[in-house]
Design a protein around this motif. Structure first.
Motif, mmCIF file in Angstrom:
data_model
loop_
_atom_site.group_PDB
_atom_site.id
_atom_site.type_symbol
_atom_site.label_atom_id
_atom_site.label_comp_id
_atom_site.label_asym_id
_atom_site.label_seq_id
_atom_site.Cartn_x
_atom_site.Cartn_y
_atom_site.Cartn_z
ATOM 1 N N LEU A 13 0.841 -1.198 0.000
ATOM 2 C CA LEU A 13 0.000 0.000 0.000
ATOM 3 C C LEU A 13 0.874 1.245 0.000
ATOM 4 N N VAL A 14 0.629 2.111 -0.975
ATOM 5 C CA VAL A 14 1.335 3.384 -1.092
ATOM 6 C C VAL A 14 0.422 4.486 -0.556
ATOM 7 N N TYR A 15 0.990 5.431 0.165
ATOM 8 C CA TYR A 15 0.197 6.563 0.650
ATOM 9 C C TYR A 15 0.834 7.871 0.201
ATOM 10 N N ARG A 16 -0.054 8.864 0.020
ATOM 11 C CA ARG A 16 0.411 10.191 -0.406
ATOM 12 C C ARG A 16 -0.418 11.256 0.308
ATOM 13 N N PHE A 17 0.307 12.122 1.036
ATOM 14 C CA PHE A 17 -0.301 13.291 1.659
ATOM 15 C C PHE A 17 0.097 14.498 0.809
ATOM 16 N N ASN A 18 -0.882 15.277 0.330
ATOM 17 C CA ASN A 18 -0.504 16.454 -0.446
ATOM 18 C C ASN A 18 -0.672 17.721 0.378
ATOM 19 N N ASP A 19 -0.307 18.853 -0.198
ATOM 20 C CA ASP A 19 -0.349 20.113 0.549
ATOM 21 C C ASP A 19 -1.729 20.746 0.569
ATOM 22 N N LYS A 20 -2.733 20.028 0.087
ATOM 23 C CA LYS A 20 -4.115 20.508 0.148
ATOM 24 C C LYS A 20 -4.893 19.884 1.303
ATOM 25 N N GLY A 21 -4.227 19.053 2.083
ATOM 26 C CA GLY A 21 -4.903 18.385 3.184
ATOM 27 C C GLY A 21 -5.568 17.090 2.778
ATOM 28 N N VAL A 63 -7.640 2.924 -2.461
ATOM 29 C CA VAL A 63 -8.408 2.097 -1.540
ATOM 30 C C VAL A 63 -8.883 2.880 -0.319
ATOM 31 N N TYR A 64 -8.369 4.092 -0.126
ATOM 32 C CA TYR A 64 -8.795 4.877 1.036
ATOM 33 C C TYR A 64 -8.391 6.319 0.794
ATOM 34 N N SER A 65 -9.223 7.264 1.277
ATOM 35 C CA SER A 65 -8.899 8.682 1.142
ATOM 36 C C SER A 65 -9.510 9.451 2.304
ATOM 37 N N LEU A 66 -8.925 10.615 2.560
ATOM 38 C CA LEU A 66 -9.390 11.475 3.645
ATOM 39 C C LEU A 66 -8.970 12.903 3.328
ATOM 40 N N THR A 67 -9.831 13.848 3.660
ATOM 41 C CA THR A 67 -9.520 15.267 3.510
ATOM 42 C C THR A 67 -9.792 15.954 4.836
ATOM 43 N N ILE A 68 -8.816 16.712 5.321
ATOM 44 C CA ILE A 68 -8.990 17.372 6.611
ATOM 45 C C ILE A 68 -9.847 18.626 6.453
#
Length: 743
Positions: A87-95, A109-114
């Motif tokens: 599983l690869v994860y990526r956090f970007n600068d948009k939250g 397979v999964y996502s989240l936005t703060i």
């Protein structure tokens, strides 16, 4: 001769011939098998050692596009992969946080936005953790988390986002100003945040965490101060994981702040860290956070860490590395002192700081690399170019082992200067392996030197006297007795040396020194007195038995030396010879030292040298000595000019056999020294030898690890030492034999 007699003689000849052939075949086969065994050992050692000198290998893996209609791309704040490389994860600068499955060709397979508007973002250098700065002066801290389950015996990895400091944002700036730049460092339950507000004010906030004994929850207590002395323009903020330092980059200058005490933040110094002819592109920290890596647009990456000099600790330039282009991205390997760079021309380079080496270099990207990451086991590399995520399988098991790291001085983190150091393990996961073979090779030669210094004079003198002067009846007792000493287990000698001899020498150091001086002097005085005694008295002692008279003298001198030791110590050394050596002369003293090893290992080596040398002297043809005496030479002249020269090949072989015995000795040096791998010729300091090092560390070494293979390399070095000594010994012996064989 009758026919029957001839038949018997012929039958006997055939039997002798058959026996000779069998013996010849047996001896030849035995010799060949010995050579084969040595070659098998040699090649097996090479087989185990070879992988540590293999360079890094990088093979392409899956790649896919991150284009997704449900997520804006933004810039990457954190890129990574979980331990199983699935599983690869990526956090970007948009939250936004997204997880992708490699086995499913990059399926999300999964996502989240703060919640909230993000104005800045920072990642922790020691934890997979991201902090988002918001417009109201608060931060939200997130980290990837994975849970593993085995339904129907099938491994399933479920991704989620954790909030290590709570789901509620933390207030960094009490005045609610937007945070334009950010850096965070986590140490246990504590969180340190350095931020720059949109008004140019630097804010440092420490959230001290304390676990509630009743509920188990961590309660945070914030302390906020302004950072003094910030430059007008700030390009980058960087906190160390131990929360001791804050680095502020402004152009090519780096401001170093001491933030250990948040109420007394101090500007330590301002350093110009750019490489000659280049400008800094980014700062990053090596694993452990003790070293700072400075990347430049001319392809140079320099390493700096704190060095203690003149009572002060300052960040100092240590070494630099050359990449194949302007460095855009730098990522450190996990739990080891390597790092990977990506250049503007698409070149990717793998370096390791301990060996100062570049392990891999190749153009792997066709455009600018926007993000670079390595897996927790350093077995996979992630590279983001535009919207395409490329993965590479990395085989780089032993980056810390190079010829330079093994045989030259290396400047290790925290050391004041480059040194030879062996320290293979530590309790810290960010430990920098120190695998120099120089200290333990030096210790091997040092132990052998002091052992031979003690053994060679005694063994050769005893062998010459026994073979040339001693009566045959006494020789029949003395020679077997000395040879039986060789059967004494060295573990017994080591046990006695470590638990009895070492404390004895420590408590009676002046007595031991007096014994080493007084014993040979007293023997010479005894010989002088004996020589001047009347002939009638000397003739009462049978010829060849005079040495027996020395036994009471040796016992008396030994007793007298140790009896006078306390008196001499009080008179000359203020009652403590060890403190006098250390404080007045500056000579360190270890209880288990080279003197103890020299005496103990000398006793183990004496029988070997004595037996071979005695046989060599005794085998000198009698007609040579008789001829010399008949021509008017004295007994002493005959000994020095005929016997010793003729026996010199055998005596030299005896010494070299003793040297080989001392070099390969294990148990005595293991038990009678402090096993400290230091390089010091002092007879009062200890050492660690190759053989003892293998015996101590091999049981604890992880199979196929760098440590394990370097121990096999140490065994190979020991093998080479022995081979060289034996080769030189054989060469010299043949030269001596050719020179004196005509006598």
């Amino acid at each position: 001769m009758s026919t029957q007699t001839q038949a018997i003689a012929l039958s006997g000849s055939r039997k002798r011939w058959l026996k000779d052939r069998i013996a010849q075949i047996g001896v030849t086969s035995g010799g060949i098998l010995v050579l084969v065994a040595l070659l098998l050992i040699f090649f097996y050692l090479l087989y185990v050692i070879k992988p540590i000198f293999d360079g890094a290998r990088v093979e392409p893996g899956p790649e896919f596009s991150l284009l997704d209609t449900h997520a804006s791309q933004g810039n990457t704040a954190l890129l990574g992969v979980e331990e199983q490389n699935e599983l690869v994860y990526r956090f970007n600068d948009k939250g936004e946080v997204n997880f992708y499955s490699l086995p499913q060709q990059g399926k999300r397979v999964y996502s989240l936005t703060i919640d909230g508007e993000v104005t800045s973002v920072a990642r922790s250098t020691s934890h997979n953790m991201v902090a988002y700065g918001l417009t109201d002066g608060r931060i939200q801290v997130l980290s990837p988390k994975f849970s593993v389950s085995y339904p129907d015996n099938i491994r399933t990895i479920a991704p989620e986002v954790a909030f290590p400091f709570g789901e509620q944002p933390l207030v960094v700036d009490a005045q609610g100003r937007a945070l334009s730049q950010l850096s965070v460092a986590r140490n246990g339950h504590d969180l340190l945040v350095a931020a720059l507000t949109d008004t140019g004010v630097g804010v440092l906030t420490r959230f001290a965490g304390k676990e509630n004994f009743m509920t188990g929850e961590v309660e945070l207590s914030p302390t906020r101060v302004e950072i003094p002395g910030l430059p007008a323009e700030v390009d980058q903020l960087l906190l160390t994981p131990n929360q001791r330092f804050l680095f502020v980059r402004s152009g090519n200058e780096v401001y170093v702040f001491d933030v250990r005490n948040i109420n007394q933040v101090q500007l330590r110094n301002v350093l110009t860290m750019n490489a000659q002819g280049g400008n800094i592109t980014t700062l990053s920290l090596l694993s452990g956070g003790n070293s700072i890596l400075v990347a430049n647009d001319n392809g140079k990456i320099s390493q700096w860490f704190e060095v203690a000099r003149d009572g002060k600790r300052e960040f100092t330039f240590i070494r630099d590395f050359a990449a194949n282009g302007a460095v855009q991205q730098v990522t450190s390997e996990v739990d080891r002192k390597g790092f990977i760079t990506a250049s503007s021309n698409g070149s990717l380079d793998i370096f390791h700081t301990t060996g100062g080496s570049r392990l891999f270099s190749a153009p792997l990207a066709s455009s600018d690399v926007s993000a670079l990451a390595v897996s927790p086991r350093n077995s996979m590399l992630l590279m983001l170019t535009g919207n395409k995520l490329s993965t590479f399988y990395v085989e780089n098991e032993h980056p810390e082992v190079t010829w330079k790291a093994l045989w030259t001085k290396v400047w290790y983190e925290g050391y004041p200067e480059p040194q030879y150091v062996w320290q293979s393990t530590s309790g810290s996961s960010d430990f920098e392996s120190k695998l120099s073979l120089v200290p333990i090779s030096f210790g091997t030669l040092k132990a052998a030197f002091y052992a031979l210094l003690f053994a060679v004079p005694i063994a050769i003198a005893g062998a010459v006297y026994t073979a040339y002067f001693m009566s045959p009846g006494l020789r029949k007792v003395v020679k077997p007795t000395v040879e039986i000493m060789e059967a004494l287990p060295t573990v017994i000698l080591g046990f006695l040396a470590g638990l009895w001899l070492a404390p004895l020498i420590e408590s009676h150091l002046p007595g031991m020194v007096m014994l080493l001086v007084m014993l040979p002097v007293s023997i010479l005085l005894m010989a002088f007195a004996w020589h001047h005694l009347p002939k009638s008295l000397r003739n009462r002692v049978p010829e060849g038995w005079q040495c027996v008279l020395l036994l009471p003298l040796v016992v008396l001198v030994g007793w007298l030396s140790f009896a006078l030791s306390p008196w001499v110590e009080n008179l000359l050394f203020g009652g403590n010879a060890r403190s006098f050596l250390t404080n007045e002369l500056g000579i360190g003293f270890d209880q288990r030292n080279s003197l103890v090893v020299g005496i103990a290992m000398g006793f183990a080596v004496i029988p070997t040298i004595f037996s071979i040398a005695e046989d060599a002297v005794f085998s000198v043809p009698r007609h040579l000595t008789n001829g010399s005496l008949a021509l008017g030479a004295t007994t002493w002249q005959t000994l020095t000019r005929v016997v010793m020269l003729t026996a010199s090949p055998g005596i030299f072989s005896a010494v070299m056999m003793g040297l080989g015995r001392a070099v390969g000795e294990t148990m005595i040096v293991l038990m009678a020294t402090g096993n400290t791998p230091v390089m010091d010729l002092s007879i009062f300091n200890g050492m660690r030898t190759l053989a003892a090092n293998i015996a101590v560390e091999m049981p604890e070494a992880e199979v196929n690890s760098s440590h394990y293979r370097v121990l096999f390399l140490a065994a190979f070095v020991l093998f080479v030492f022995t081979f060289l000594f034996n080769t030189v010994a054989e060469f010299v012996r043949q030269r001596l034999r050719d020179k004196y064989s005509s006598m």
